[in-house]
Design a protein around this motif. Structure first.
Motif, PDB file in Angstrom:
ATOM      1  N   GLY A 167     -29.839 -67.639 -62.093  1.00  0.00           N
ATOM      2  CA  GLY A 167     -28.118 -68.113 -62.392  1.00  0.00           C
ATOM      3  C   GLY A 167     -27.340 -67.742 -61.343  1.00  0.00           C
ATOM      4  N   PHE A 168     -26.471 -68.634 -60.581  1.00  0.00           N
ATOM      5  CA  PHE A 168     -25.765 -68.521 -59.553  1.00  0.00           C
ATOM      6  C   PHE A 168     -24.389 -68.573 -60.333  1.00  0.00           C
ATOM      7  N   VAL A 200     -32.558 -64.334 -63.818  1.00  0.00           N
ATOM      8  CA  VAL A 200     -31.873 -63.225 -62.777  1.00  0.00           C
ATOM      9  C   VAL A 200     -30.493 -63.777 -62.573  1.00  0.00           C
ATOM     10  N   GLY A 201     -29.648 -62.841 -62.606  1.00  0.00           N
ATOM     11  CA  GLY A 201     -28.192 -63.531 -62.339  1.00  0.00           C
ATOM     12  C   GLY A 201     -27.622 -63.054 -60.826  1.00  0.00           C
ATOM     13  N   ILE A 202     -27.262 -63.773 -60.062  1.00  0.00           N
ATOM     14  CA  ILE A 202     -26.504 -63.387 -58.919  1.00  0.00           C
ATOM     15  C   ILE A 202     -25.000 -63.651 -58.925  1.00  0.00           C
ATOM     16  N   ILE A 203     -24.555 -62.353 -59.489  1.00  0.00           N
ATOM     17  CA  ILE A 203     -23.142 -62.176 -59.799  1.00  0.00           C
ATOM     18  C   ILE A 203     -22.551 -61.034 -59.135  1.00  0.00           C
ATOM     19  N   GLY A 204     -20.883 -61.206 -58.946  1.00  0.00           N
ATOM     20  CA  GLY A 204     -20.134 -60.157 -58.269  1.00  0.00           C
ATOM     21  C   GLY A 204     -20.373 -59.032 -59.354  1.00  0.00           C
ATOM     22  N   ALA A 205     -20.169 -57.833 -58.461  1.00  0.00           N
ATOM     23  CA  ALA A 205     -20.440 -56.459 -59.115  1.00  0.00           C
ATOM     24  C   ALA A 205     -19.570 -56.147 -60.116  1.00  0.00           C
ATOM     25  N   GLY A 206     -18.374 -56.732 -59.875  1.00  0.00           N
ATOM     26  CA  GLY A 206     -17.082 -56.630 -60.858  1.00  0.00           C
ATOM     27  C   GLY A 206     -17.356 -56.955 -62.189  1.00  0.00           C
ATOM     28  N   HIS A 207     -18.294 -58.125 -62.239  1.00  0.00           N
ATOM     29  CA  HIS A 207     -18.572 -58.690 -63.624  1.00  0.00           C
ATOM     30  C   HIS A 207     -19.591 -57.909 -64.341  1.00  0.00           C
ATOM     31  N   VAL A 208     -20.278 -57.201 -63.679  1.00  0.00           N
ATOM     32  CA  VAL A 208     -21.489 -56.454 -64.446  1.00  0.00           C
ATOM     33  C   VAL A 208     -21.319 -55.051 -64.538  1.00  0.00           C
ATOM     34  N   LYS A 209     -20.959 -54.284 -63.637  1.00  0.00           N
ATOM     35  CA  LYS A 209     -20.923 -52.869 -63.655  1.00  0.00           C
ATOM     36  C   LYS A 209     -20.303 -52.235 -64.912  1.00  0.00           C
TER      37      LYS A 209
END
Length: 387
Positions: free
Chosen positions: A97-98, A244-253
């Motif tokens: 997922g991008f 597998v999500g390729i996503i900005g770190a701010g959206h996940v941490k």
């Protein structure tokens, strides 16, 4: 796009600073986290090492694995490719997922994976410079890896104007037709609101006043929900798959954003992976910060910078500020100049300028056509060695 960069960058900077300041407050010299290439599991004390095979076997059993990135970090994208390959070797029923693509572009991603497009044609059809704009060379290996292995690529984002509309009007006042099928997001947790508060205090949205904060939060949760929903919908059709999500770190941490929305959608088996500069302290990050950190070297050089601030002026860009000592100042650019073209390409927007500047290597020249008053002139920006 600038708001997007600001969101992820501010959250990551706050996290790294918090870990180092905590050690300094105790009168201790921050200890480096470990060696580059190591995996570490964060917790209440020092992040503990974990063997890659053990971690990856565990991750392959998940429904979703989120690889949080700094969008402009080449190191992060190399790590993503490495991790993708490792997971694919253990779980070939995999999709990617991008965040980079709004869902309307799904047919183009399908064409790419099927091998029906050349790379330049793919980038043109996905409107790369308009919808994302970061250096495509960083992402290209991920795209090719997906195509080589016929791994489905998922466009999980929404149009930027939906986030903007929510930020200004609130979710309930946005027309249903503009919501792209996205459901109402789960409310942000108290800790996520606190984190977003720190971002808001440095964000242009604050200029709209304190009353803008609730809608700023709502806009971020819509963004998170969109990406979570895109991956959850794939899992409904392919329940045995790993996304597998390729996503900005701010959206996940910290599990605040996408993971929180995934849980609300019934996807409970998810993991967060992030990179961490090995020289930064990694104590007391908390077990919720991420499931594992991959240690990387801090970048030795910044990306090339022209050194101007701009604003859109019709079909061109107006320079609103020239940084002292910058490449732009050395080239003779002045506040108020209109950038008409860059390396022969129309200066349609900020993304065009940034993309072409980021492609410069030290020692190269970038020709610009500018308009100053009634006069058009050619200017050459020279990027010195070591820039």
């Amino acid at each position: 796009m600038r708001a997007k960069v600001r969101f992820s960058a501010i959250l990551l900077a706050l996290a790294a600073s918090a870990a180092s300041l905590s050690a300094c407050a105790r009168g201790e010299k921050p200890e480096p986290c470990g060696a580059a290439g190591e995996w570490r599991v964060p917790g209440e004390s020092a992040a503990q090492p974990i063997a890659a095979p053990v971690l990856l076997e565990r991750l392959a059993q998940q429904q979703v694995v989120l690889l949080g990135e700094a969008h402009d970090s080449a190191e992060d994208h190399r790590w993503q490719l490495y991790t993708l390959a490792q997971l694919y070797g253990r779980q070939p029923n995999l999709a990617i997922g991008f965040e980079m693509f709004p869902r309307r572009l799904q047919p183009v991603l399908d064409e790419w994976v099927a091998g029906r497009l050349a790379e330049d044609e793919f980038l043109r059809k996905v409107e790369w410079e308009k919808v994302w704009g970061f250096d495509p060379r960083d992402y290209s290996p991920l795209f090719h890896f997906a195509r080589m292995n016929r791994i489905p690529m998922l466009a999980v984002n929404v149009e930027r104007n939906l986030i903007d509309a929510v930020g200004k009007q609130g979710w309930d006042n946005v027309p249903e037709a503009q919501k792209e099928g996205i459901g109402k997001p789960a409310p942000a947790t108290a800790s996520y609101r606190q984190a977003l508060r720190r971002v808001f205090d440095h964000h242009p949205a604050k200029a709209r006043g304190e009353q803008a904060f609730p809608r700023f939060v709502e806009g971020q949760t819509v963004w998170d929900r969109a990406m979570a929903q895109g991956m959850a919908e794939y899992l409904v059709k392919h329940p045995d798959a790993l996304v597998v999500g390729i996503i900005g770190a701010g959206h996940v941490k910290n599990g605040h954003g996408v993971v929180h929305q995934l849980k609300a959608l019934g996807v409970t088996k998810s993991s967060i992976l992030l990179t961490w500069h090995r020289d930064n302290a990694c104590v007391a990050l908390g077990k919720d910060f991420a499931d594992a950190l991959y240690l990387v070297e801090a970048p030795k050089e910044n990306a090339p910078r022209l050194g101007v601030a701009t604003e859109q002026a019709g079909e061109v860009l107006r320079i609103t500020e020239v940084m002292t000592g910058s490449v732009a100042e050395a080239a003779g650019l002045k506040r108020g100049d209109l950038i008409v073209s860059i390396a022969g390409r129309p200066a349609k927007n900020f993304l065009t300028l940034r993309t072409l500047v980021q492609r410069q290597t030290p020692g190269t020249w970038l020709p610009l056509k500018i308009r100053r008053g009634d006069e058009e002139m050619e200017v050459v920006a020279r990027f010195p060695l070591g820039s």
